[in-house]
Structure formats: C-alpha cells, structure tokens
Design an enzyme around this catalytic site. Structure first.
Site, short mmCIF file in Angstrom:
data_model
loop_
_atom_site.label_atom_id
_atom_site.label_comp_id
_atom_site.label_asym_id
_atom_site.label_seq_id
_atom_site.Cartn_x
_atom_site.Cartn_y
_atom_site.Cartn_z
N LEU A 30 76.74 -3.14 30.90
CA LEU A 30 76.43 -2.25 29.89
C LEU A 30 74.87 -1.78 30.20
O LEU A 30 74.63 -0.81 29.31
CB LEU A 30 76.41 -2.89 28.63
CG LEU A 30 78.04 -3.07 27.86
CD1 LEU A 30 78.74 -3.68 28.71
CD2 LEU A 30 77.92 -3.44 26.61
N SER A 31 73.99 -2.56 30.80
CA SER A 31 72.63 -1.79 30.75
C SER A 31 72.34 -0.66 31.66
O SER A 31 72.89 -0.58 33.03
CB SER A 31 71.65 -3.13 31.22
OG SER A 31 70.71 -2.56 31.81
N PRO A 32 71.88 0.45 31.05
CA PRO A 32 71.65 1.65 31.99
C PRO A 32 70.81 1.42 33.15
O PRO A 32 71.29 1.89 34.17
CB PRO A 32 71.27 2.72 31.01
CG PRO A 32 71.67 2.16 29.57
CD PRO A 32 71.83 0.49 29.73
#
Ligand code: GSH
Length: 237
Positions: A30-32
C-alpha cells in the site's frame, strides 16, 4: 507524443556478474514510495527477495527491522549487507549500481539535478500533501478535510505546470522521477482525486502507465493503489 515508439529500458539482467546476485527488498504494497522503488527494481531487472513489512500492524517497529532502518519506514533494501532506506536514495543507488545505461538516472549533471529536483518535489511536497489528507482518516478516524484536499490539488496543479510542453516529469526521457511521482498520482486517483482534471498530468499519467506496463505496473502500482483506495473508502462514513 504517443507515436514516439517503444522506450528502451533496462529490463534484463545485463551484466553476467549479476546473474547470481540478489537483493532483499522490504516492501508494503500500500505504500506509494515502496511501490515506486519496487517497480524500479523490476524495470532494472534486478533479482530480489521480497519481504513484506506490515506497517499497519507495526512490524516496522520490530528490533530486527529498526536495526536496518532506524526510521522504521518502507522501503528498505539490503544489498549484501549494505542497507538503504528512503525510496529516492534507493532508486538512485540501484540505477547507478545496476542499470546497463544511464537512461533512468542520467549522469549528465544538469539532467541528474532535474531528476533530483522532481524527486524532491515528490517526496517533500506532493506526497506530504497527500499524506496530510489521508493519514488522519486512516489513523485518527476523522473524515477527509476539504482544506487538505485543496492543498494537495495545489500541488497537482504545480505538477501540471512542470509538465507543460514536457514528455516526462524531468524532461524528454522517462526517469526514476516518473516512478516516484506516478506512485503518488495513482494513489491520489484511488482515493478519488480527479487527476484527469489536470490535462498535462492526465496525458503524462497515461504515457507513464503504458511505458511501465511491461515491468509490472498493474501488479505493483495499480494493485497497491486499488488496495489503498479500498482501505480508505472503508473509513468513510
Ligand atoms: N521518504 C521516505 C518515506 C517513506 C514512508 O514514509 N513510508 C511510510 C509508508 S508510505 C512508512 O513506512 N511508514 C511507517 C512508519 O513511519 O512507521 C521514502 O521515500 O522512502
């Protein structure tokens, strides 16, 4: 611009001494910034062992992880005991160390500086403005702030200005700065920002998705953004 033909990228293991070389990549889908760096790893064709660090469940605070990254963030890379964190630092290092040419991170000082400038914008302005918007919704159970949305939209407008008469965020070639920025724009789109309202951003975004598709855009970037969007929507009343 679409008629420029295929973009040459470093998508193979190019150097025979790299055949048996592998790095460890600590990731959270989920981490950009984590997605941006992982897609660069894929684009460069670097063999890697993927380790998921579930930051929503606090795994980044384990003593073992803190030892390799005292800032307890993803991504982190372990390249034979050489530990690096911060997605921009990672993307620059991997490009310099392993790319077969300098197309993703140019050697020429001014071109390199422009790539650095756009990554600086991504990591110090565009992403923090987005995080200010989504973090309270995730972690403080409050509803999204229209004022914070506006602040992020001002940054999107700035990105649109940077892209005036430009093909990529740092000039004529696709670079690691595009990976940095696309991870933020795709996340923004997933939490319902109308990124296509910004014509230059919209054209560039489509171009970036096409260029990155052969390296796993859908699996790494789109899937992570979609999951992020779903988690965000669950928090809305
Ligand atoms: N500038 C850093 C930012 C990394 C970052 O903030 N990662 C967040 C996820 S998007 C994280 O790991 N947060 C967990 C924590 O801070 O404990 C980078 O580009 O790598």
């Amino acid at each position: 611009m679409e008629s420029e033909g295929p973009i040459s990228l470093n998508n193979k293991v190019f150097d025979p001494k790299m055949v048996n070389h592998s790095i460890t990549f600590y990731h959270y889908p989920l981490s950009p910034p984590s997605r941006a760096a992982l897609l660069v790893v894929r684009t460069l064709g670097i063999k890697h062992d993927l380790k998921i660090v579930d930051i929503f469940n606090g795994e980044q605070h384990s003593p073992a992880y803190l030892k390799i990254n005292p800032f307890h963030t993803v991504p982190t890379v372990d390249d034979g005991g050489f530990y690096l964190y911060d997605s921009c630092v990672i993307m620059k290092y991997l490009s310099k160390q392993y790319a077969k040419d300098d197309s993703l991170f140019p050697k020429e000082p001014r071109k390199a500086a422009l790539v650095g400038l756009r990554m600086y914008f991504g990591s110090n302005y565009l992403f923090p403005a987005l995080r200010d918007y989504f973090a309270p919704v995730f972690f403080e159970n409050v509803q999204p702030s229209t004022e914070k949305a506006k602040k992020f939209e001002e940054r999107l407008q700035q990105l649109n200005d940077f892209l005036e008469n430009e093909t990529w965020v740092a000039g004529k070639d696709l670079t690691i700065a595009d990976f940095c920025i696309v991870s933020i724009v795709s996340t923004a789109e997933a939490i319902m920002f109308h990124v296509n309202k910004y014509p230059n951003v919209s054209t560039w975004y489509k171009r970036a998705k096409e260029a990155m598709a052969p390296f796993g855009y859908e699996e790494i970037m789109q899937d992570g953004s979609d999951k992020f969007g779903n988690a965000f929507k669950e928090k809305l009343k």
